[in-house]
Design a protein around this motif. Structure first.
Motif, mmCIF file in Angstrom:
data_model
loop_
_atom_site.group_PDB
_atom_site.id
_atom_site.type_symbol
_atom_site.label_atom_id
_atom_site.label_comp_id
_atom_site.label_asym_id
_atom_site.label_seq_id
_atom_site.Cartn_x
_atom_site.Cartn_y
_atom_site.Cartn_z
ATOM 1 N N GLU A 131 0.858 -1.189 0.000
ATOM 2 C CA GLU A 131 0.000 0.000 0.000
ATOM 3 C C GLU A 131 0.896 1.241 0.000
ATOM 4 O O GLU A 131 1.912 1.274 0.692
ATOM 5 C CB GLU A 131 -0.900 -0.005 1.245
ATOM 6 N N ARG A 132 0.494 2.276 -0.731
ATOM 7 C CA ARG A 132 1.342 3.452 -0.929
ATOM 8 C C ARG A 132 1.857 4.084 0.374
ATOM 9 O O ARG A 132 3.063 4.337 0.489
ATOM 10 C CB ARG A 132 0.589 4.490 -1.766
ATOM 11 N N PRO A 133 1.003 4.318 1.385
ATOM 12 C CA PRO A 133 1.537 4.972 2.599
ATOM 13 C C PRO A 133 2.596 4.129 3.295
ATOM 14 O O PRO A 133 3.529 4.670 3.883
ATOM 15 C CB PRO A 133 0.299 5.129 3.498
ATOM 16 N N MET A 134 2.464 2.808 3.182
ATOM 17 C CA MET A 134 3.431 1.928 3.822
ATOM 18 C C MET A 134 4.743 1.911 3.036
ATOM 19 O O MET A 134 5.821 1.775 3.615
ATOM 20 C CB MET A 134 2.867 0.503 3.925
ATOM 21 N N PRO A 192 21.080 7.268 0.396
ATOM 22 C CA PRO A 192 20.029 8.158 0.911
ATOM 23 C C PRO A 192 19.316 8.929 -0.191
ATOM 24 O O PRO A 192 18.099 9.158 -0.109
ATOM 25 C CB PRO A 192 20.780 9.102 1.864
ATOM 26 N N ILE A 193 20.057 9.319 -1.244
ATOM 27 C CA ILE A 193 19.419 10.054 -2.346
ATOM 28 C C ILE A 193 18.412 9.153 -3.065
ATOM 29 O O ILE A 193 17.279 9.550 -3.335
ATOM 30 C CB ILE A 193 20.493 10.603 -3.315
ATOM 31 N N LEU A 194 18.820 7.894 -3.334
ATOM 32 C CA LEU A 194 17.912 6.969 -4.021
ATOM 33 C C LEU A 194 16.638 6.738 -3.207
ATOM 34 O O LEU A 194 15.527 6.785 -3.741
ATOM 35 C CB LEU A 194 18.598 5.623 -4.276
ATOM 36 N N PHE A 195 16.797 6.479 -1.898
ATOM 37 C CA PHE A 195 15.617 6.219 -1.068
ATOM 38 C C PHE A 195 14.745 7.474 -0.973
ATOM 39 O O PHE A 195 13.521 7.389 -0.981
ATOM 40 C CB PHE A 195 16.026 5.735 0.329
ATOM 41 N N LEU A 196 15.379 8.648 -0.924
ATOM 42 C CA LEU A 196 14.622 9.891 -0.820
ATOM 43 C C LEU A 196 13.837 10.152 -2.107
ATOM 44 O O LEU A 196 12.644 10.494 -2.075
ATOM 45 C CB LEU A 196 15.585 11.059 -0.536
ATOM 46 N N VAL A 197 14.495 9.962 -3.230
ATOM 47 C CA VAL A 197 13.843 10.168 -4.528
ATOM 48 C C VAL A 197 12.671 9.204 -4.709
ATOM 49 O O VAL A 197 11.653 9.539 -5.323
ATOM 50 C CB VAL A 197 14.888 10.000 -5.664
ATOM 51 N N SER A 198 12.792 8.012 -4.112
ATOM 52 C CA SER A 198 11.730 7.010 -4.287
ATOM 53 C C SER A 198 10.425 7.434 -3.622
ATOM 54 O O SER A 198 9.358 6.927 -3.977
ATOM 55 C CB SER A 198 12.191 5.657 -3.739
ATOM 56 N N PRO A 250 8.704 10.630 -3.486
ATOM 57 C CA PRO A 250 7.746 11.262 -4.400
ATOM 58 C C PRO A 250 7.357 10.342 -5.559
ATOM 59 O O PRO A 250 6.197 10.334 -5.994
ATOM 60 C CB PRO A 250 8.488 12.513 -4.892
ATOM 61 N N ILE A 251 8.306 9.542 -6.053
ATOM 62 C CA ILE A 251 7.995 8.637 -7.171
ATOM 63 C C ILE A 251 6.933 7.614 -6.769
ATOM 64 O O ILE A 251 6.057 7.265 -7.572
ATOM 65 C CB ILE A 251 9.287 7.937 -7.667
ATOM 66 N N SER A 252 6.979 7.169 -5.503
ATOM 67 C CA SER A 252 6.015 6.151 -5.062
ATOM 68 C C SER A 252 4.583 6.673 -5.115
ATOM 69 O O SER A 252 3.634 5.897 -5.152
ATOM 70 C CB SER A 252 6.351 5.675 -3.651
ATOM 71 N N LEU A 253 4.421 8.018 -5.118
ATOM 72 C CA LEU A 253 3.072 8.576 -5.206
ATOM 73 C C LEU A 253 2.471 8.286 -6.575
ATOM 74 O O LEU A 253 1.260 8.227 -6.732
ATOM 75 C CB LEU A 253 3.100 10.081 -4.938
ATOM 76 N N TYR A 254 3.342 8.133 -7.594
ATOM 77 C CA TYR A 254 2.866 7.776 -8.930
ATOM 78 C C TYR A 254 2.873 6.269 -9.138
ATOM 79 O O TYR A 254 1.912 5.695 -9.616
ATOM 80 C CB TYR A 254 3.712 8.482 -9.999
ATOM 81 N N THR A 261 5.716 0.502 -7.829
ATOM 82 C CA THR A 261 6.602 -0.461 -8.493
ATOM 83 C C THR A 261 7.931 0.188 -8.861
ATOM 84 O O THR A 261 9.004 -0.373 -8.625
ATOM 85 C CB THR A 261 5.926 -1.020 -9.765
ATOM 86 N N ILE A 262 7.857 1.401 -9.457
ATOM 87 C CA ILE A 262 9.096 2.089 -9.820
ATOM 88 C C ILE A 262 9.900 2.411 -8.558
ATOM 89 O O ILE A 262 11.133 2.270 -8.530
ATOM 90 C CB ILE A 262 8.792 3.380 -10.622
ATOM 91 N N ALA A 263 9.204 2.809 -7.499
ATOM 92 C CA ALA A 263 9.898 3.117 -6.241
ATOM 93 C C ALA A 263 10.700 1.918 -5.756
ATOM 94 O O ALA A 263 11.872 2.043 -5.369
ATOM 95 C CB ALA A 263 8.886 3.547 -5.176
ATOM 96 N N ILE A 264 10.080 0.747 -5.832
ATOM 97 C CA ILE A 264 10.757 -0.462 -5.353
ATOM 98 C C ILE A 264 11.938 -0.812 -6.248
ATOM 99 O O ILE A 264 13.005 -1.219 -5.774
ATOM 100 C CB ILE A 264 9.744 -1.624 -5.247
#
Lengths: 206, 206, 206, 206
Positions: free
Chosen positions: C111-114, C163-169, C171-175, C178-181
């Motif tokens: 789920e997105r919030p998680m 940290p940059i990769l996890f941080l960037v993920s 805002p991306i996870s809001l769209y 799968t891409i975030a992961i």
């Protein structure tokens, strides 16, 4: 002479099992309410006082386990090498330590069959520890050859006391669980006097 | 030559995972009643005897895991350096150890699919351990160059036996889970004879 | 120069927290049935196959945590002394590791919030680890003064990537979760190449 | 002079108990939903924000425990030998650490009786730690004889502050739990200034 076995790793694994078992003793105690939600909306000081007896059993197991750790430490302090049989006896000992959180929690209300199960757990642990002392010392198998026979006899005599006490407590518990528990508590003063009187034999350097 | 990797820390982390997994094996066993409250008001000795079979499965896993710890110990005892690949293989091994409490508890009533899952867990662990032996020894990558080819062959031959036994037990369990379990128990005597016969190669000092 | 701090004990405590967290990742996974009793009387192979996806999330966390342990190991390998600030940053890091079993289990159904909470957990851990690298290396505060500026720059550049990769993920996870992961999984190959290319600086002896 | 006691093993066991207790602080927190299934079918960001306060209590305990680990580390860093009394005091300390996950979780909604129980837990831990400092330093029982009286006085004065603060917080909590909690937080800045000002005495080598 270099041992094929790293005693340091055997100690490190053992310390890990002791540490986890001692902490789980408390964490697994089911009678202690885990959350404020188990109480009425506003717990009273009376509720807190009612919690304290629940800690009694786990505290006893915590310190009996501490006494076994001290015995384990004294044994390994004396070893100059290890072998496969010692390592397997050590795993038997750790098994006995790892099941303690369960037998401790079952002990709960001091019902007779649970007192017997608990005593049996500690007969097992202390008998295995005695076996390790005997294996290591007899014929100076894993210790310095210079250790005196007088020292070996004194150590083995004292290491034999805990398994005997726990074993004797089993038939006694059939008549009185209170007396059985008092017998268990004798392990502490005996352990103390044991540690005080032993001549310090040749030790591995820290 | 100083390794970029502290083998001592890899061992320390590994000992931690082994210790926690071995203790959780017991703590997570759901079939063992955690509290006296799970029993009738006054449990009988019969109730206690009925508890004992629940410990059988976890005891078996505890000692199989012990056997793997011994294998892990023998491997690291021989290493003179580490590298990134070895460390990742070690994490794979630890993952297999960390899931054991779950597969052990699922094993429960020896239902066929659970026997297969359990065997698969140990195929994984023992195959990774074999891979680590092969990686370290072939070309004397992480060990003393003076170790003989005869020793390497003997060790790899023996390290190949557990994954083969666990793998073979999977199809066999489709016919008889009892025979499959008997095959698993062969790992112990083979491990013992393995440890006895191996020439002691050059060892790191404790 | 003798440090006031025993780096070995800081490592030992850290290894303990890593080991417990990595093992609890699996033990706490609530979706995995703990006992055969959770199944129908006779579980099928289909039931076992349905278990496997539950292990996917914890396996991912297990190996991401492994990657952080490797980073922690590489940092401490380079240190020649410790100080109070480093020890407190290390406790921050361990806090982030200790909460992983919870955020991992919440991750569950993606789920997105998680997903955001999970990413935030790893932003925290990797940012603290970056802070420790920077603190130790800048001005050669806790490392050998002979370490080259080129080495320091290379290490800090690479330690900044997770940290940059996890941080960037986030805002991306809001769209797309799968891409975030997929972005999280980039930490692995980057970590590998990082480990390969780094010149081996002066190391503490094992 | 070789001690009969391996301080390294006492430290190793202690690190194990600290590591398990600190990780279980979080794992045992019952108010944190363990699984996505505890939420509505699609949890919102509001659900996640509601989780965060649950982490506040365990985070506080995690870092207070960290402060005690630092105190434990500073003490053992100074010791040149151990004895049976020190080891038993250390087990008392570890018992106080091992029950923290329970008192922390009971703390929950900051009900007054639970605040008192929590404070009592930390009075116990910090008083035992003070006792260990006093036992080791007075008469230079377990430390280098060359340590100055001025250093001993400074250390004991500072080690006495935490138990006093926690003790004072108990009657205060009867009027205001908020003030009591603010008093606990004073342990941190005092611990920091303590660590900064202490002259570095003679230390064991790592």
């Amino acid at each position: 002479m270099i041992s094929d076995w790293s005693l340091q790793r055997v100690e490190s694994l053992s310390d890990g099992v002791f540490a986890v078992a001692m902490t789980l003793l408390l964490a697994l105690e089911p009678a202690v309410p885990r959350s404020i939600t188990d109480f009425a909306a506003h717990p009273t000081f009376g509720d807190v006082l009612q919690l304290l007896p629940h800690f009694r059993g786990v505290a006893a197991s915590f310190f009996v386990t501490s006494a076994f750790w001290i015995g384990h430490h004294r044994l390994f302090r004396l070893l100059v090498r290890g072998d496969l049989a010692l390592v397997w006896m050590n795993f038997l000992l750790l098994f006995g330590i790892a099941i303690e959180p369960i037998t401790t929690n079952l002990l709960g209300g001091l019902e007779r069959p649970m007192v017997v199960l608990y005593a049996a757990n500690f007969v097992f642990v202390s008998a295995v520890l005695f076996g390790m002392w005997a294996y290591a010392l007899i014929g100076r198998r894993l210790v310095e050859p210079s250790i005196s026979t007088r020292y070996v006899r004194a150590v083995l005599f004292r290491a034999a006391i805990p398994p005997i006490l726990f074993l004797v407590s089993i038939p006694i518990s059939l008549y009185s669980t209170t007396i059985a528990i008092l017998i268990w508590l004798l392990v502490f003063p005996i352990g103390f006097s044991m540690a005080q009187r032993e001549p310090s034999a040749i030790s591995r350097q820290s």
